[in-house]
Design a protein around this motif. Structure first.
Motif, PDB file in Angstrom:
ATOM      1  N   VAL A 100       0.823  -1.213  -0.046  1.00 23.86           N
ATOM      2  CA  VAL A 100      -0.006   0.036   0.098  1.00 23.86           C
ATOM      3  C   VAL A 100       0.819   1.287   0.146  1.00 23.86           C
ATOM      4  N   LEU A 101       1.900   1.178   0.726  1.00 22.03           N
ATOM      5  CA  LEU A 101       2.810   2.472   0.979  1.00 22.03           C
ATOM      6  C   LEU A 101       3.697   2.678  -0.335  1.00 22.03           C
ATOM      7  N   ALA A 102       3.675   1.515  -1.058  1.00 25.75           N
ATOM      8  CA  ALA A 102       4.621   1.603  -2.342  1.00 25.75           C
ATOM      9  C   ALA A 102       3.671   2.045  -3.568  1.00 25.75           C
ATOM     10  N   TRP A 103       2.446   2.121  -3.454  1.00 29.49           N
ATOM     11  CA  TRP A 103       1.398   2.229  -4.440  1.00 29.49           C
ATOM     12  C   TRP A 103       1.459   3.823  -4.769  1.00 29.49           C
ATOM     13  N   ASN A 104       1.752   4.120  -6.129  1.00 28.64           N
ATOM     14  CA  ASN A 104       1.537   5.374  -6.539  1.00 28.64           C
ATOM     15  C   ASN A 104       1.331   5.136  -8.012  1.00 28.64           C
ATOM     16  N   LYS A 105       0.181   5.269  -8.565  1.00 30.61           N
ATOM     17  CA  LYS A 105      -0.539   4.896  -9.793  1.00 30.61           C
ATOM     18  C   LYS A 105       0.050   3.672 -10.201  1.00 30.61           C
ATOM     19  N   GLY A 106       0.067   2.533  -9.140  1.00 27.58           N
ATOM     20  CA  GLY A 106       1.008   1.323  -9.503  1.00 27.58           C
ATOM     21  C   GLY A 106       2.271   1.239  -8.800  1.00 27.58           C
ATOM     22  N   VAL A 107       2.856   0.030  -8.530  1.00 29.00           N
ATOM     23  CA  VAL A 107       3.849  -0.088  -7.497  1.00 29.00           C
ATOM     24  C   VAL A 107       5.166  -0.438  -8.428  1.00 29.00           C
ATOM     25  N   LEU A 155       9.054  -0.642  -3.822  1.00 23.78           N
ATOM     26  CA  LEU A 155       8.622  -1.665  -3.271  1.00 23.78           C
ATOM     27  C   LEU A 155      10.194  -2.045  -2.343  1.00 23.78           C
ATOM     28  N   VAL A 156      11.300  -2.128  -2.861  1.00 21.16           N
ATOM     29  CA  VAL A 156      12.192  -2.555  -1.963  1.00 21.16           C
ATOM     30  C   VAL A 156      12.635  -1.396  -1.146  1.00 21.16           C
TER      31      VAL A 156
END
Length: 346
Positions: free
Chosen positions: A151-158, A163-164
């Motif tokens: 969820v935290l990595a999501w910004n118009k997609g991941v 992610l890392v």
């Protein structure tokens, strides 16, 4: 036209050589796995000859040997095989979708989430709830922390970079809370937590085998089916979209498979580190980066690594039984430093 024929001929020859090499590597690893399995059964605090091992396995052994093999050693070795395989495939998937050689379940926070949940359980619920619920708590922790990272990595997609980076940050945060909880917990709970955090398959039973086996049986084939998507993800988002792949959907599904394998393994064996990091690298050196070949080779290497670590842990330091995670960390930490050094300018 002649040049095109020559190129196709060279490509076909290269593909044939790669397949032949993969078959040879797999054959050697299967033989090594089987030999190590038999050696692990025979060796221990009570040595059992190969003849007596065979008699016991076919139901003609003594009662003492049946107890040692059937109740104590065999489930422990099978758990080592399953956990090593699950962690290695989970790490291979993460390295593929994140496109980072340092990615693994313990590095990006999956193991950290399981550890935090397990220590929380041992600190606040061990006295009132059966210890059998510890694996469930660990698995839920792994799943929850992975959801938070996604969820935290999501910004118009991941993106793989977000992610890392977020995974490493969440992992560090989870480790801090885990250490704080251990410090504040009673001495008995702290002792249990330290052993679990190190990673150990000591005392593994058939219940552990039955708990882990369904996850491996279900998600290993699913990972193999999705192997083509891992190969596409490694090309980068733009290239993958150009090939018509649903990048975000495939990334979510692959991450879910990785969490399921790593979470179930950690839930049974504790926070065993670095197998998910090392095994895929070793497999890549042997058969290349195509996940079709990488998957089975990494599976066998992970099983061999954990069986070897556990065999050393319970035989070299008799009468002590050292947690297997001590030895995987002893190998994995220098390897991690080596990877950091090799990729310092990338």
């Amino acid at each position: 036209m002649n040049r095109l024929i020559i190129i196709r001929s060279k490509t076909g020859l290269y593909s044939f050589l790669v397949q032949k090499r993969t078959v040879i590597v797999l054959t050697v690893l299967v033989i090594l796995t089987f030999a190590l399995f038999l050696l692990s059964i025979a060796l221990g605090n009570k040595g059992i000859s190969p003849v007596d091992v065979w008699k016991t396995l076919i139901g003609q052994g003594t009662a003492a040997n049946s107890l040692v093999l059937g109740t104590l050693r065999l489930p422990r070795i099978i758990v080592a095989v399953l956990v090593g395989a699950a962690l290695s495939v989970s790490g291979a998937i993460l390295q593929g979708i994140i496109r980072n050689p340092l990615a693994s379940p313990d590095v990006i926070g999956i193991t950290g989430g399981a550890a935090l949940a397990a220590v929380t359980f041992l600190t606040y619920f061990a006295g009132t709830v059966s210890i059998k619920w510890l694996p469930v708590a660990a698995f839920l922790g792994a799943g929850l922390i992975s959801l938070v990272i996604y969820v935290l990595a999501w910004n118009k997609g991941v993106s793989s970079t977000r992610l890392v980076l977020i995974g490493i940050g969440i992992s560090a945060t989870a480790s801090s809370f885990t250490m704080l909880m251990i410090i504040l917990s009673p001495i008995n709970a702290a002792s249990q937590a330290y052993t679990w955090l190190t990673g150990s398959i000591y005392g593994a039973s058939w219940d552990n085998v039955y708990a882990l086996l369904p996850w491996v049986i279900v998600f290993m084939p699913v990972a193999l089916i999705y192997s083509r998507n891992v190969n596409v993800q490694e090309l980068g988002d733009d290239m993958a979209k150009g090939l018509g792949a649903s990048v975000q959907l495939h990334r979510f599904m692959l991450l879910f498979i990785s969490v399921a394998l790593a979470g179930s393994a950690v839930a049974v064996a504790g926070a065993i580190g670095f197998i998910g990091l090392i095994a895929p690298h070793m497999a890549r050196k042997l058969v290349g980066s195509s996940f079709d070949a990488l998957f089975p080779v990494a599976t066998l290497i992970g099983s061999i690594m954990l069986m070897s670590a556990d065999l050393v842990a319970r035989t070299v330091f008799l009468p002590l039984d050292i947690p297997a995670g001590v030895f995987t960390a002893g190998i994995g930490a220098p390897f991690f430093i080596y990877l950091l050094y090799r990729n310092r300018n990338k």
